[in-house]
Design an enzyme around this catalytic site. Structure first.
Site, PDB file in Angstrom:
ATOM      1  N   ASP A  36      -1.829  -3.186  -6.922  1.00  0.00           N
ATOM      2  CA  ASP A  36      -1.731  -2.640  -5.698  1.00  0.00           C
ATOM      3  C   ASP A  36      -3.135  -1.245  -5.975  1.00  0.00           C
ATOM      4  O   ASP A  36      -2.691  -0.597  -7.041  1.00  0.00           O
ATOM      5  CB  ASP A  36      -0.841  -1.849  -5.011  1.00  0.00           C
ATOM      6  N   ILE A  37      -4.203  -1.266  -5.367  1.00  0.00           N
ATOM      7  CA  ILE A  37      -5.123  -0.151  -5.546  1.00  0.00           C
ATOM      8  C   ILE A  37      -4.606   1.147  -5.176  1.00  0.00           C
ATOM      9  O   ILE A  37      -5.166   2.369  -5.530  1.00  0.00           O
ATOM     10  CB  ILE A  37      -6.542  -0.508  -5.095  1.00  0.00           C
ATOM     11  N   GLU A  71       0.390  -3.438   7.489  1.00  0.00           N
ATOM     12  CA  GLU A  71      -1.238  -3.038   7.216  1.00  0.00           C
ATOM     13  C   GLU A  71      -1.968  -3.896   7.085  1.00  0.00           C
ATOM     14  O   GLU A  71      -3.096  -3.963   7.564  1.00  0.00           O
ATOM     15  CB  GLU A  71      -1.209  -1.945   5.964  1.00  0.00           C
ATOM     16  N   HIS A  86       2.964 -10.570   1.957  1.00  0.00           N
ATOM     17  CA  HIS A  86       3.104 -10.005   0.646  1.00  0.00           C
ATOM     18  C   HIS A  86       4.271  -9.537   0.207  1.00  0.00           C
ATOM     19  O   HIS A  86       5.011  -9.035   0.935  1.00  0.00           O
ATOM     20  CB  HIS A  86       1.945  -9.098   0.379  1.00  0.00           C
ATOM     21  N   HIS A 139       5.755  -6.520  -2.521  1.00  0.00           N
ATOM     22  CA  HIS A 139       5.449  -5.302  -3.286  1.00  0.00           C
ATOM     23  C   HIS A 139       6.448  -5.457  -4.381  1.00  0.00           C
ATOM     24  O   HIS A 139       7.764  -5.825  -4.217  1.00  0.00           O
ATOM     25  CB  HIS A 139       5.870  -3.940  -2.603  1.00  0.00           C
TER      26      HIS A 139
END
Length: 131
Positions: A29-30, A88, A93, A95
């Site tokens: 994750d950026i 978002e 996805h 995490h």
């Protein structure tokens, strides 16, 4: 138009890849809440994770488990937490977040600002530990 995650998985947008197979892609994750915060996605674009067919959902979780095991070996932590939020980005996805305390999963905390060199070091460290 393809989601940003589909564009990342296809290589159109660069990422810090940690794992990939024919159906899944995992990358850092950026905007991480902790060092080693990984996103795991199906390459097949579906907005809502629970809209995935059962076999695809199960395969995604098995893939995420392999990545989580590598994260735990690469990043000092007690456990690797898992969260599915998905508001978002319209692409299912998971995490994966290295945990020392439960507050490490607080997405309201300020995001870490890591250098590209540190991100690459973390991604390479996780990738090297995949079985």
């Amino acid at each position: 138009m393809a989601s940003i995650f589909s564009r990342i998985a296809s290589g159109e947008i660069p990422s810090y890849r940690v794992a990939e197979d024919d159906r899944h892609y995992a990358f850092l994750d950026i905007n991480p809440v902790a060092e080693g915060h990984v996103l795991v996605i199906p390459k097949h674009e579906v907005d809502y994770i629970f809209d995935l067919p059962d076999d695809e959902l199960a395969a995604l979780h098995v893939f995420a488990k392999r990545v989580a095991e590598a994260v735990k070996q690469a990043i000092p932590c007690t456990k690797v937490g898992m969260a599915v939020l998905g508001l978002e980005v319209p692409h299912a996805h998971i995490h994966l977040i290295p945990l020392r305390t439960e507050s490490d999963m607080d997405f309201r905390r300020p995001k870490l600002q890591l250098t590209p060199e540190r991100m690459k070091e973390i991604a390479d460290g996780i990738a090297a530990r995949l079985k």
